[in-house]
Design an enzyme around this catalytic site. Structure first.
Site, mmCIF file in Angstrom:
data_model
loop_
_atom_site.group_PDB
_atom_site.id
_atom_site.type_symbol
_atom_site.label_atom_id
_atom_site.label_comp_id
_atom_site.label_asym_id
_atom_site.label_seq_id
_atom_site.Cartn_x
_atom_site.Cartn_y
_atom_site.Cartn_z
ATOM 1 N N SER A 211 33.533 40.648 79.782
ATOM 2 C CA SER A 211 32.906 41.408 78.698
ATOM 3 C C SER A 211 32.208 42.647 79.261
ATOM 4 C CB SER A 211 31.892 40.537 77.958
ATOM 5 O OG SER A 211 32.525 39.413 77.404
ATOM 6 N N LYS B 201 17.254 36.936 75.827
ATOM 7 C CA LYS B 201 18.303 37.766 76.423
ATOM 8 C C LYS B 201 18.817 38.828 75.456
ATOM 9 C CE LYS B 201 20.590 35.472 80.185
ATOM 10 N NZ LYS B 201 21.887 34.947 80.619
HETATM 11 P P1 ADP Z 1 28.307 33.544 79.893
HETATM 12 O O1 ADP Z 1 27.243 34.574 79.695
HETATM 13 O O2 ADP Z 1 27.898 32.158 79.531
HETATM 14 O O3 ADP Z 1 29.036 33.604 81.210
HETATM 15 P P2 ADP Z 1 30.657 34.732 78.729
HETATM 16 O O4 ADP Z 1 30.915 35.038 77.309
HETATM 17 O O5 ADP Z 1 30.624 35.876 79.683
HETATM 18 O O6 ADP Z 1 29.331 33.905 78.745
HETATM 19 O O7 ADP Z 1 31.728 33.696 79.259
HETATM 20 C C1 ADP Z 1 31.877 32.429 78.708
HETATM 21 C C2 ADP Z 1 32.863 31.658 79.561
HETATM 22 O O8 ADP Z 1 34.141 32.271 79.485
HETATM 23 C C3 ADP Z 1 32.521 31.629 81.055
HETATM 24 O O9 ADP Z 1 32.892 30.365 81.583
HETATM 25 C C4 ADP Z 1 33.396 32.684 81.646
HETATM 26 O O10 ADP Z 1 33.720 32.398 83.005
HETATM 27 C C5 ADP Z 1 34.618 32.561 80.764
HETATM 28 N N1 ADP Z 1 35.378 33.806 80.734
HETATM 29 C C6 ADP Z 1 34.973 35.040 80.376
HETATM 30 N N2 ADP Z 1 35.957 35.950 80.528
HETATM 31 C C7 ADP Z 1 37.029 35.262 81.005
HETATM 32 C C8 ADP Z 1 38.346 35.622 81.407
HETATM 33 N N3 ADP Z 1 38.773 36.873 81.402
HETATM 34 N N4 ADP Z 1 39.146 34.640 81.834
HETATM 35 C C9 ADP Z 1 38.711 33.367 81.906
HETATM 36 N N5 ADP Z 1 37.493 32.959 81.564
HETATM 37 C C10 ADP Z 1 36.660 33.884 81.133
#
Ligand code: ADP
Length: 162
Positions: free
Chosen positions: A130, A41
């Site tokens: 993100s 990825k």
């Molecule tokens: P992934 O690619 O595994 O989804 P992320 O870094 O995008 O990785 O997210 C990791 C975790 O954090 C996921 O469970 C996601 O739902 C949660 N997450 C990301 N942003 C937020 C947010 N703004 N509020 C709550 N949870 C979040």
């Protein structure tokens, strides 16, 4: 000792992630933030493994009981290795649900000793991801209320605004 693993891409870490960690610290003794080191990825990520890890470490450096590590391979194996009782994930909107539901059930099969634990962020961060932050930063939009200082700086650099 109740250990929770918080896995994710953290590309980059946002205030939504931090909000979740702070909430989880009220429940668990130790949180292990596990950054996915996923070579397949790597092309989809904006930041390299090193950059993502440095930003997470810098952001969380003053948080006691929080550890940061990279992980490769199956989350279930990491859970076993750490002796964690929980996998921490965030739920923002219904759209997160289906994927998370599937993952949680699969992880339960692979590591029955750990329960997936879902937390909701503060309403300020419900729409934060993100990807959204990257989309705004790409056009030099203001993201200071969504990400830590170090991330704001690195995004500016990445998109050539600093
Ligand atoms: P992934 O690619 O595994 O989804 P992320 O870094 O995008 O990785 O997210 C990791 C975790 O954090 C996921 O469970 C996601 O739902 C949660 N997450 C990301 N942003 C937020 C947010 N703004 N509020 C709550 N949870 C979040």
């Amino acid at each position: 000792m109740k250990i929770a693993v918080y896995p994710g891409s953290f590309d980059p870490i946002t205030n939504g992630h931090i909000d979740l960690i702070q909430r989880a610290l009220l429940i668990f003794d130790r949180i292990v933030v596990a950054i996915a080191d996923n070579v397949e990825k790597e092309r989809e990520y904006l930041f390299t493994m090193e950059e993502r890890e440095d930003m997470v470490k810098e952001t969380l450096k003053n948080m006691e009981r929080v550890e940061v590590m990279r992980f490769k391979g199956l989350l279930a194996d990491l859970v076993k290795k750490l002796g964690a009782c929980s996998i921490l994930r965030g739920l923002r909107a219904v759209s997160d649900f289906e994927y998370e539901f599937q993952m949680a059930l699969m992880n339960r099969k692979l590591a029955p000793e750990a329960e997936t634990f879902f937390l909701m962020p503060s309403e300020h961060y419900v729409y934060l991801s993100s990807s959204l932050v990257k989309d705004i930063a790409r056009f030099n939009g203001n993201i200071c209320e969504f990400v830590p200082k170090v991330v704001e700086r690195e995004l500016k650099k990445k998109f050539g605004f600093a």
